[in-house]
Enzyme design. Sequence first.
Site, PDB file in Angstrom:
ATOM      1  N   ALA A 100      43.454  16.876  17.071  1.00 27.38           N
ATOM      2  CA  ALA A 100      42.750  15.886  18.169  1.00 27.38           C
ATOM      3  C   ALA A 100      43.219  14.797  18.689  1.00 27.38           C
ATOM      4  O   ALA A 100      44.137  14.565  17.701  1.00 27.38           O
ATOM      5  CB  ALA A 100      41.476  15.357  17.340  1.00 27.38           C
ATOM      6  N   GLY A 102      42.664  20.568  15.440  1.00 25.57           N
ATOM      7  CA  GLY A 102      42.043  20.712  16.403  1.00 25.57           C
ATOM      8  C   GLY A 102      42.334  21.268  17.062  1.00 25.57           C
ATOM      9  O   GLY A 102      41.594  22.363  17.825  1.00 25.57           O
ATOM     10  N   GLU A 144      46.147  17.920   8.947  1.00 28.24           N
ATOM     11  CA  GLU A 144      45.044  17.138   8.800  1.00 28.24           C
ATOM     12  C   GLU A 144      44.613  16.106   7.030  1.00 28.24           C
ATOM     13  O   GLU A 144      44.708  14.757   7.350  1.00 28.24           O
ATOM     14  CB  GLU A 144      43.065  17.666   9.035  1.00 28.24           C
ATOM     15  CG  GLU A 144      42.734  17.258  10.431  1.00 28.24           C
ATOM     16  CD  GLU A 144      42.964  19.111  10.362  1.00 28.24           C
ATOM     17  OE1 GLU A 144      43.649  20.457   9.787  1.00 28.24           O
ATOM     18  OE2 GLU A 144      42.389  19.784  11.949  1.00 28.24           O
TER      19      GLU A 144
HETATM   20  N1  CO8 Z   1      47.376  12.597  18.291  1.00 26.79           N
HETATM   21  C1  CO8 Z   1      47.771  12.010  19.611  1.00 26.79           C
HETATM   22  N2  CO8 Z   1      49.448  11.532  20.101  1.00 26.79           N
HETATM   23  C2  CO8 Z   1      49.799  12.837  19.264  1.00 26.79           C
HETATM   24  C3  CO8 Z   1      49.266  14.135  18.879  1.00 26.79           C
HETATM   25  C4  CO8 Z   1      48.187  13.286  18.029  1.00 26.79           C
HETATM   26  N3  CO8 Z   1      47.025  15.054  17.824  1.00 26.79           N
HETATM   27  N4  CO8 Z   1      50.510  14.415  18.390  1.00 26.79           N
HETATM   28  C5  CO8 Z   1      51.349  14.447  19.108  1.00 26.79           C
HETATM   29  N5  CO8 Z   1      50.973  13.214  20.153  1.00 26.79           N
HETATM   30  C6  CO8 Z   1      51.707  12.479  20.651  1.00 26.79           C
HETATM   31  C7  CO8 Z   1      52.932  11.743  19.858  1.00 26.79           C
HETATM   32  O1  CO8 Z   1      51.807   9.964  19.480  1.00 26.79           O
HETATM   33  C8  CO8 Z   1      53.807  11.688  21.021  1.00 26.79           C
HETATM   34  O2  CO8 Z   1      53.498  10.114  21.785  1.00 26.79           O
HETATM   35  P1  CO8 Z   1      54.646   9.145  22.253  1.00 26.79           P
HETATM   36  O3  CO8 Z   1      55.779   9.731  22.745  1.00 26.79           O
HETATM   37  O4  CO8 Z   1      53.739   8.158  22.944  1.00 26.79           O
HETATM   38  O5  CO8 Z   1      54.290   8.258  20.469  1.00 26.79           O
HETATM   39  C9  CO8 Z   1      54.141  12.170  21.608  1.00 26.79           C
HETATM   40  O6  CO8 Z   1      52.718  13.333  21.819  1.00 26.79           O
HETATM   41  C10 CO8 Z   1      54.836  13.671  21.605  1.00 26.79           C
HETATM   42  O7  CO8 Z   1      54.526  13.427  19.951  1.00 26.79           O
HETATM   43  P2  CO8 Z   1      56.610  13.358  19.117  1.00 26.79           P
HETATM   44  O8  CO8 Z   1      57.522  12.478  19.356  1.00 26.79           O
HETATM   45  O9  CO8 Z   1      55.380  13.133  17.876  1.00 26.79           O
HETATM   46  O10 CO8 Z   1      56.980  15.275  18.939  1.00 26.79           O
HETATM   47  P3  CO8 Z   1      58.179  16.073  18.154  1.00 26.79           P
HETATM   48  O11 CO8 Z   1      57.630  17.402  19.004  1.00 26.79           O
HETATM   49  O12 CO8 Z   1      58.628  14.756  17.464  1.00 26.79           O
HETATM   50  O13 CO8 Z   1      56.698  16.198  16.283  1.00 26.79           O
HETATM   51  C11 CO8 Z   1      53.814  17.241  15.588  1.00 26.79           C
HETATM   52  C12 CO8 Z   1      55.636  17.023  17.009  1.00 26.79           C
HETATM   53  C13 CO8 Z   1      55.024  17.667  15.138  1.00 26.79           C
HETATM   54  C14 CO8 Z   1      53.591  18.008  16.670  1.00 26.79           C
HETATM   55  C15 CO8 Z   1      54.387  15.759  15.487  1.00 26.79           C
HETATM   56  O14 CO8 Z   1      53.562  15.165  17.619  1.00 26.79           O
HETATM   57  C16 CO8 Z   1      52.679  16.016  14.894  1.00 26.79           C
HETATM   58  O15 CO8 Z   1      52.759  15.740  13.530  1.00 26.79           O
HETATM   59  N6  CO8 Z   1      51.576  15.337  15.749  1.00 26.79           N
HETATM   60  C17 CO8 Z   1      50.201  15.463  15.101  1.00 26.79           C
HETATM   61  C18 CO8 Z   1      49.822  16.663  14.386  1.00 26.79           C
HETATM   62  C19 CO8 Z   1      48.224  16.259  12.967  1.00 26.79           C
HETATM   63  O16 CO8 Z   1      48.416  15.550  12.964  1.00 26.79           O
HETATM   64  N7  CO8 Z   1      47.096  17.349  13.855  1.00 26.79           N
HETATM   65  C20 CO8 Z   1      46.355  16.599  13.361  1.00 26.79           C
HETATM   66  C21 CO8 Z   1      45.405  16.019  14.193  1.00 26.79           C
HETATM   67  S1  CO8 Z   1      43.687  15.271  13.057  1.00 26.79           S
HETATM   68  C22 CO8 Z   1      42.658  17.125  14.138  1.00 26.79           C
HETATM   69  O17 CO8 Z   1      43.011  17.615  14.484  1.00 26.79           O
HETATM   70  C23 CO8 Z   1      41.478  16.906  13.405  1.00 26.79           C
HETATM   71  C24 CO8 Z   1      40.480  17.708  14.231  1.00 26.79           C
HETATM   72  C25 CO8 Z   1      38.704  17.374  13.873  1.00 26.79           C
HETATM   73  C26 CO8 Z   1      38.104  16.404  14.887  1.00 26.79           C
HETATM   74  C27 CO8 Z   1      36.712  16.888  13.946  1.00 26.79           C
HETATM   75  C28 CO8 Z   1      36.140  15.620  14.974  1.00 26.79           C
HETATM   76  C29 CO8 Z   1      34.706  16.056  15.015  1.00 26.79           C
END
Ligand code: CO8
Length: 258
Positions: A65, A109, A132
């Site tokens: 998400a 998500g 998460e």
């Molecule tokens: N949300 C927003 N932006 C994201 C997300 C995300 N989940 N994942 C990646 N991005 C963005 C980064 O911020 C970045 O943007 P910017 O250049 O503007 O900063 C761009 O995508 C590229 O990402 P990275 O530079 O970080 O790429 P890497 O290859 O270095 O890393 C990863 C990739 C490991 C996937 C890293 O981006 C990461 O850790 N992302 C977050 C993963 C995460 O924590 N996911 C869980 C999110 S919470 C969730 O899913 C809850 C679901 C339940 C919702 C329930 C509602 C009722």
Amino acid sequence: MAYETIIVEIAEGVALITLNRPDALNALNSQLLRELATAVEKADASDKVRCIVLTGSDKAFAAGADIKEMADKTFVEMYRENFFGAETDRFIKTRKPIIAAVSGYVLGGGCELAMMCDFIIASDTAKFGQPEINLGVMAGLGGTQRLTRFVGKSKSMEMHLTGRFMNAEEAERSGLVSRVVPVKKLKEEVMSAANKIAEKSLLATMAVKDAVNCAYETTMAEGINYERRLFQSLFATEDQTEGMASYIEKREPQFRDK
Ligand code: CO8
């Protein structure tokens, strides 16, 4: 309707929906989930569609998400908006089969969305996780329930508690995905499976989906009874007559969804 966060292509009975927020690794935000729910509802209602494929990019199916959208929300906002709840409820009501075709990051998500589909075909680059916990929260789109049913309590608990990722080979071994294919062949393999499904009687296809999903919601005895009734009811269809006649006459069936 013009979509901004997804791409929808329909050909030969298959709707291919591609998540399209490349700058955010396809992170799921409200707009994307609204568009996705609308697209699957339209595909479900369309005579041109008999199977749906949901995919992302080679780098990410979806990295979760959208953390930037959620970060400042309060409990009251989350609760009153039923954040993501209405859209995912719409998504899982789809009666036609949905195949998830995943590569790269399938996180949070994103993993939960893949698990809402009917089966998952993964490329060898796929990485699954429920990270998460690292954000001080937990899965919220069914991850604690669905992952536990797919891979069992021990592995699910470990994934949710530690946030560690699972590679494609482990995901296949654990029953999370139906099979793993080389990343370059993912689209071809998934479209071939979708085309195969699209050739069948849609009535039988929808009954199969209904019956298999029933296995998650009811007792074994009730599920078997439900399956038997669905099986019997297919004998009210022309497609049953045609399917069995074509076998006996040694020819390809011509299903008409009647
Ligand atoms: N949300 C927003 N932006 C994201 C997300 C995300 N989940 N994942 C990646 N991005 C963005 C980064 O911020 C970045 O943007 P910017 O250049 O503007 O900063 C761009 O995508 C590229 O990402 P990275 O530079 O970080 O790429 P890497 O290859 O270095 O890393 C990863 C990739 C490991 C996937 C890293 O981006 C990461 O850790 N992302 C977050 C993963 C995460 O924590 N996911 C869980 C999110 S919470 C969730 O899913 C809850 C679901 C339940 C919702 C329930 C509602 C009722």
